[in-house]
Design an enzyme around this catalytic site. Structure first.
Site, PDB file in Angstrom:
ATOM      1  N   LYS A 188       0.888  -1.173   0.000  1.00 32.14           N
ATOM      2  CA  LYS A 188       0.000   0.000   0.000  1.00 32.14           C
ATOM      3  C   LYS A 188       0.919   1.215   0.000  1.00 32.14           C
ATOM      4  O   LYS A 188       1.452   1.614   1.031  1.00 32.14           O
ATOM      5  CB  LYS A 188      -0.879  -0.020   1.256  1.00 32.14           C
ATOM      6  CG  LYS A 188      -2.241   0.608   1.085  1.00 32.14           C
ATOM      7  CD  LYS A 188      -2.230   2.074   0.735  1.00 32.14           C
ATOM      8  CE  LYS A 188      -2.105   2.957   1.950  1.00 32.14           C
ATOM      9  NZ  LYS A 188      -1.919   4.386   1.602  1.00 32.14           N
ATOM     10  N   GLU A 264       9.256   1.311  11.123  1.00 36.51           N
ATOM     11  CA  GLU A 264      10.248   2.380  11.013  1.00 36.51           C
ATOM     12  C   GLU A 264       9.469   3.690  11.052  1.00 36.51           C
ATOM     13  O   GLU A 264       8.695   3.976  10.143  1.00 36.51           O
ATOM     14  CB  GLU A 264      11.046   2.227   9.708  1.00 36.51           C
ATOM     15  CG  GLU A 264      11.911   0.977   9.745  1.00 36.51           C
ATOM     16  CD  GLU A 264      12.560   0.637   8.405  1.00 36.51           C
ATOM     17  OE1 GLU A 264      12.354   1.356   7.427  1.00 36.51           O
ATOM     18  OE2 GLU A 264      13.270  -0.381   8.366  1.00 36.51           O
ATOM     19  N   CYS A 298      13.303  11.072   7.314  1.00 39.42           N
ATOM     20  CA  CYS A 298      13.120  10.695   8.726  1.00 39.42           C
ATOM     21  C   CYS A 298      14.429  10.821   9.501  1.00 39.42           C
ATOM     22  O   CYS A 298      14.418  11.031  10.708  1.00 39.42           O
ATOM     23  CB  CYS A 298      12.598   9.272   8.807  1.00 39.42           C
ATOM     24  SG  CYS A 298      13.677   8.122   7.932  1.00 39.42           S
ATOM     25  N   GLU A 400       8.402  16.344  15.750  1.00 38.45           N
ATOM     26  CA  GLU A 400       8.885  16.138  14.379  1.00 38.45           C
ATOM     27  C   GLU A 400       8.113  17.062  13.440  1.00 38.45           C
ATOM     28  O   GLU A 400       6.888  17.025  13.379  1.00 38.45           O
ATOM     29  CB  GLU A 400       8.669  14.681  13.941  1.00 38.45           C
ATOM     30  CG  GLU A 400       9.206  14.422  12.545  1.00 38.45           C
ATOM     31  CD  GLU A 400       8.909  13.013  12.035  1.00 38.45           C
ATOM     32  OE1 GLU A 400       7.746  12.582  12.113  1.00 38.45           O
ATOM     33  OE2 GLU A 400       9.844  12.350  11.556  1.00 38.45           O
TER      34      GLU A 400
HETATM   35  P1  NAD Z   1       1.848   8.288   7.591  1.00 40.42           P
HETATM   36  O1  NAD Z   1       1.999   7.526   8.855  1.00 40.42           O
HETATM   37  O2  NAD Z   1       0.867   9.405   7.549  1.00 40.42           O
HETATM   38  O3  NAD Z   1       1.463   7.335   6.388  1.00 40.42           O
HETATM   39  C1  NAD Z   1       2.240   6.207   6.068  1.00 40.42           C
HETATM   40  C2  NAD Z   1       1.369   5.173   5.388  1.00 40.42           C
HETATM   41  O4  NAD Z   1       0.430   4.666   6.323  1.00 40.42           O
HETATM   42  C3  NAD Z   1       0.570   5.722   4.210  1.00 40.42           C
HETATM   43  O5  NAD Z   1       0.570   4.772   3.173  1.00 40.42           O
HETATM   44  C4  NAD Z   1      -0.830   5.880   4.802  1.00 40.42           C
HETATM   45  O6  NAD Z   1      -1.862   5.814   3.860  1.00 40.42           O
HETATM   46  C5  NAD Z   1      -0.873   4.691   5.747  1.00 40.42           C
HETATM   47  N1  NAD Z   1      -1.846   4.791   6.841  1.00 40.42           N
HETATM   48  C6  NAD Z   1      -2.269   5.907   7.470  1.00 40.42           C
HETATM   49  N2  NAD Z   1      -3.160   5.564   8.445  1.00 40.42           N
HETATM   50  C7  NAD Z   1      -3.282   4.214   8.417  1.00 40.42           C
HETATM   51  C8  NAD Z   1      -4.031   3.274   9.175  1.00 40.42           C
HETATM   52  N3  NAD Z   1      -4.846   3.661  10.159  1.00 40.42           N
HETATM   53  N4  NAD Z   1      -3.911   1.960   8.874  1.00 40.42           N
HETATM   54  C9  NAD Z   1      -3.074   1.552   7.886  1.00 40.42           C
HETATM   55  N5  NAD Z   1      -2.351   2.401   7.132  1.00 40.42           N
HETATM   56  C10 NAD Z   1      -2.439   3.725   7.399  1.00 40.42           C
HETATM   57  O7  NAD Z   1       3.323   8.801   7.237  1.00 40.42           O
HETATM   58  P2  NAD Z   1       3.739   9.777   6.052  1.00 40.42           P
HETATM   59  O8  NAD Z   1       3.226  11.145   6.381  1.00 40.42           O
HETATM   60  O9  NAD Z   1       3.399   9.153   4.766  1.00 40.42           O
HETATM   61  O10 NAD Z   1       5.341   9.776   6.176  1.00 40.42           O
HETATM   62  C11 NAD Z   1       6.062  10.630   7.007  1.00 40.42           C
HETATM   63  C12 NAD Z   1       6.429   9.936   8.308  1.00 40.42           C
HETATM   64  O11 NAD Z   1       7.185   8.761   8.016  1.00 40.42           O
HETATM   65  C13 NAD Z   1       7.328  10.757   9.213  1.00 40.42           C
HETATM   66  O12 NAD Z   1       6.902  10.612  10.531  1.00 40.42           O
HETATM   67  C14 NAD Z   1       8.700  10.120   9.039  1.00 40.42           C
HETATM   68  O13 NAD Z   1       9.576  10.293  10.124  1.00 40.42           O
HETATM   69  C15 NAD Z   1       8.331   8.699   8.854  1.00 40.42           C
HETATM   70  N6  NAD Z   1       9.408   7.961   8.186  1.00 40.42           N
HETATM   71  C16 NAD Z   1      10.188   7.113   8.916  1.00 40.42           C
HETATM   72  C17 NAD Z   1      11.230   6.428   8.308  1.00 40.42           C
HETATM   73  C18 NAD Z   1      12.130   5.490   9.088  1.00 40.42           C
HETATM   74  O14 NAD Z   1      12.896   4.767   8.451  1.00 40.42           O
HETATM   75  N7  NAD Z   1      12.074   5.481  10.404  1.00 40.42           N
HETATM   76  C19 NAD Z   1      11.467   6.611   6.941  1.00 40.42           C
HETATM   77  C20 NAD Z   1      10.660   7.495   6.233  1.00 40.42           C
HETATM   78  C21 NAD Z   1       9.622   8.160   6.859  1.00 40.42           C
END
Ligand code: NAD
Length: 496
Positions: A188, A264, A298, A400
Site C-alpha cells: 500500500k 520504522e 526521517c 517532528e
Molecule cells: P503516515 O503515517 O501518515 O502514512 C504512512 C502510510 O500509512 C501511508 O501509506 C498511509 O496511507 C498509511 N496509513 C495511514 N493511516 C493508516 C491506518 N490507520 N492503517 C493503515 N495504514 C495507514 O506517514 P507519512 O506522512 O506518509 O510519512 C512521514 C512519516 O514517516 C514521518 O513521521 C517520518 O519520520 C516517517 N518515516 C520514517 C522512516 C524510518 O525509516 N524510520 C522513513 C521514512 C519516513
C-alpha cells in the site's frame, strides 16, 4: 473491475496491480494526486475497497504456495537480479515517475532513490543466497546422537505500508528482502506517491515474476486500503514506515491474530557539532541532514547542538549555505531544492514556522513561502529555515516537523549535549561531528538511537541493522536482520 495488461504510467488513472494485472476499483472511487512543483492535479488513482484488498491478499496467498514457493532459492535470486536490471533498464521512466509524485530534483532521485530501488533487490537476493543457518549435533543416551538444524521458511503474505518521502527506495527496502525470503507481498503506497510502486508492477511482469507475488492496492489510510490491509486476517506480518501515531493504529490491527510487525517511524534527530570538528565537513553534512529532500527525511537533523566556541561561525556559515539552495523544476540542472509533498504538509510545517516566531525564536534565515515564478506559484514551495534561541521545551524543538528547517542551540559540555540529544521520546538517528575518535565512540554509545553517523550522514551500507529506538521504531531491518523479520526459523531435530 476492469483489467489492463499494461499500466501506462503517463496516463491516468493509476490502477491496482493484483495477480499480475492492472485493475480498477469495483466501487468506482478515485482520489487525486498533485504535482508538488505546480500544485496541479496530475493523476487520478483508483481507491481500493475491501474487495480489492481481499483479491490482492488471495492472489498473494496462492502465489506463495504455488509458483513462487516452487522456485529454488537460486531461481528466486536469479529473478530478483533480473528485476533490479529491469528497473535500471527503465531508469528514466522511474526517475520521471518519482519526480512527478514528489517534485524532488532529478539530481537527487537519480543518485539516491532510483539506484537504491534497484539495489534493494540485488543485495537481499545475495544475502539470502549466502547466509547460513545454525546446526547443533547433540548427544543422546543411545550414543547415536541427533542433528538439529534450522531452516528458514518465508513468513507468508506480508503487508507493506509505505510513506511518501522516499517512495521507491523505502518500498523496495522492504519488498526486496520479503521477496528474497520467499514471501509474497501486498503493498500500500502512500496516497501522495502512487507512481513508482505502480510502475514496478510492469517490471515484475516484464521479467517474469509469477503473478500474485507482488500486489499493489492504492488508497488512503483510515477506512481505506491501509486499514483494510492491516486488518486483513490472512496477512501474516506487517512492515510499516511512517508516523509514530499511525504505527500505533497499525499495531492495534496487528494484535488481532498476533501478526508480527516491523516499524520504522518518526524522529526528532540531533546533530552534535564539537569544536574540534572539520567545520567544512560539518557544514556540508548539516546542509544535507537539514535540507535534503526539502527536509522530508526521517533521518534528518531538526535539532543541531553546537559547541559554544564555534556556535556563531557555524550558524553564519549554515545560513550562507542555506541561502544558496535553488528551488526549481526537478529536471533543471541548477535545482537542488524541491517543494513539500503537499499543501497539507506545507501548512503543517508553516504552523511550526509561526509557532517559532510567536515563541520569540531568532530567525536566522527563511521562515515563510518564497517568491516563485508565476508558473510555479501554486506549487508547495517553502523556505529553508534556521532558528536559534528557543527553549528546549518548545514544540518546535520537541516535535517532528518534517520540513526544511532546524533549530541550533549552543552547548558547553559533552554531557550536556548528550543529555539534550536524548531528551526526546524518539530515538532514530544522530550525526556527530568531531575530530576526536574517543569522543565519537563515547558519545555514540551514550545517544539512545538506532543509527549514529560520525563525520557523515545518510551513508548506508545495506548489510547493517537499521531501525529506531524508543518511539522511532520496532525491530531492525537491513542485512541479516531483514531475514530475521521476513523468515520464520524452524528447527528440525533428526535422530541419528
Ligand atoms: P503516515 O503515517 O501518515 O502514512 C504512512 C502510510 O500509512 C501511508 O501509506 C498511509 O496511507 C498509511 N496509513 C495511514 N493511516 C493508516 C491506518 N490507520 N492503517 C493503515 N495504514 C495507514 O506517514 P507519512 O506522512 O506518509 O510519512 C512521514 C512519516 O514517516 C514521518 O513521521 C517520518 O519520520 C516517517 N518515516 C520514517 C522512516 C524510518 O525509516 N524510520 C522513513 C521514512 C519516513
Amino acid at each position: 473491475m476492469h483489467a489492463r495488461v499494461k499500466q501506462d504510467t503517463s496516463s491516468t488513472p493509476f490502477c491496482h496491480f493484483i495477480n499480475g494485472e492492472f485493475v480498477g476499483s469495483a466501487n468506482g472511487r478515485m482520489f487525486d494526486v498533485f504535482y508538488p512543483v505546480t500544485g496541479e492535479m496530475y493523476a487520478q488513482v483508483h481507491e481500493a475497497g475491501k474487495e480489492e484488498v481481499d483479491a490482492a491478499v488471495k492472489a498473494a496467498r496462492t502465489a506463495l504456495t504455488g509458483p513462487w514457493g516452487a522456485l529454488t532459492v537460486q531461481q528466486r535470486v536469479g529473478l530478483l537480479h533480473e528485476l533490479a536490471d529491469g528497473i535500471n533498464a527503465r531508469f528514466d521512466d522511474f526517475l520521471e515517475a518519482e519526480c512527478f509524485d514528489t517534485g524532488k530534483p532529478y539530481s537527487l532521485a537519480r543518485h539516491v532513490d532510483i539506484p537504491r530501488g534497484a539495489a534493494n533487490f540485488k543485495i537481499f537476493a545475495d544475502i539470502i543466497k549466502n547466509v547460513p543457518t545454525e546446526s547443533f549435533m547433540m548427544e543422546t543416551p543411545d550414543g547415536a546422537g541427533a542433528l538439529n538444524y534450522a531452516i528458514r521458511a518465508p513468513k507468508g503474505v506480508v503487508a507493506v505500508i509505505c510513506p511518501w518521502n522516499l517512495p521507491l527506495l523505502l518500498m523496495t527496502w522492504k519488498v526486496g528482502p520479503a521477496m528474497a525470503c520467499g514471501n509474497t507481498v501486498v503493498v500500500k503506497p502512500s496516497e501522495e506517491t502512487p507512481a513508482t510502486t505502480t510502475l514496478l508492477g510492469e517490471v515484475m511482469n516484464e521479467v517474469g515474476i509469477p503473478a500474485g507475488v507482488y500486489n499493489v492496492v492504492h488508497g488512503l489510510g483510515p477506512d481505506s486500503a491501509g486499514q483494510f490491509l492491516a486488518q486483513h486476517p490472512d496477512i501474516d506480518a506487517i512492515t510499516f514506515t511512517g508516523e509514530t501515531v499511525t504505527g500505533a493504529e497499525i499495531m492495534k490491527a496487528a494484535a488481532v491474530g498476533l501478526r508480527d510487525v516491523s516499524f520504522e517511524m518518526g524522529g526528532k534527530n540531533a546533530g552534535l557539532v564539537f569544536a574540534d570538528c572539520d567545520m567544512d565537513k560539518a557544514i556540508e553534512g548539516a546542509m544535507r541532514s537539514a535540507f535534503a529532500n526539502c527536509g522530508q527525511v526521517c533521518l534528518g537533523t531538526e535539532r543541531i547542538y553546537v559547541e559554544r566556541p564555534i556556535f556563531a561561525e557555524f550558524v553564519e556559515r549554515l545560513k550562507n549555505n542555506a541561502e544558496t539552495l535553488t528551488p526549481g523544476r526537478p529536471e533543471a540542472g541548477a535545482t537542488n531544492l524541491g517543494p513539500m509533498i503537499s499543501r497539507q504538509q506545507r501548512n503543517k510545517v508553516l504552523s511550526y514556522y509561526k509557532k517559532a516566531r510567536e515563541e520569540g525564536a531568532e530567525i536566522i534565515t527563511g521562515g515563510g513561502i518564497p517568491q516563485a515564478p508565476a508558473e510555479l506559484e501554486a506549487g508547495f514551495w517553502i523556505e529553508p529555515t534556521i532558528w536559534t534561541g528557543l527553549p528546549e521545551s518548545s514544540p518546535v524543538v520537541r516535535e517532528e516537523i518534517f520540513g526544511p528547517c532546524c533549530h541550533i542551540q549552543p552547548f558547553d559540555e559533552e554531557e550536556e549535549a548528550v543529555s539534550m540529544a536524548n531528551d526526546t521520546p524518539y530515538g532514530l538517528a544522530t550525526a556527530i561531528w568531531t575530530g576526536n575518535a574517543a569522543r565519537a565512540h563515547r558519545v555514540a554509545a551514550a545517544v539512545e538511537v538506532g543509527i549514529t553517523w560520525v563525520n557523515c550522514w545518510f551513508l548506508r551500507d545495506l548489510r547493517t541493522p537499521f531501525g529506531g529506538s524508543k518511539q522511532s521504531g520496532i525491530g531492525r531491518e537491513g542485512g541479516v536482520h531483514s531475514l530475521e523479520f521476513y523468515t520464520e526459523m524452524r528447527n528440525v531435530c533428526l535422530k541419528l
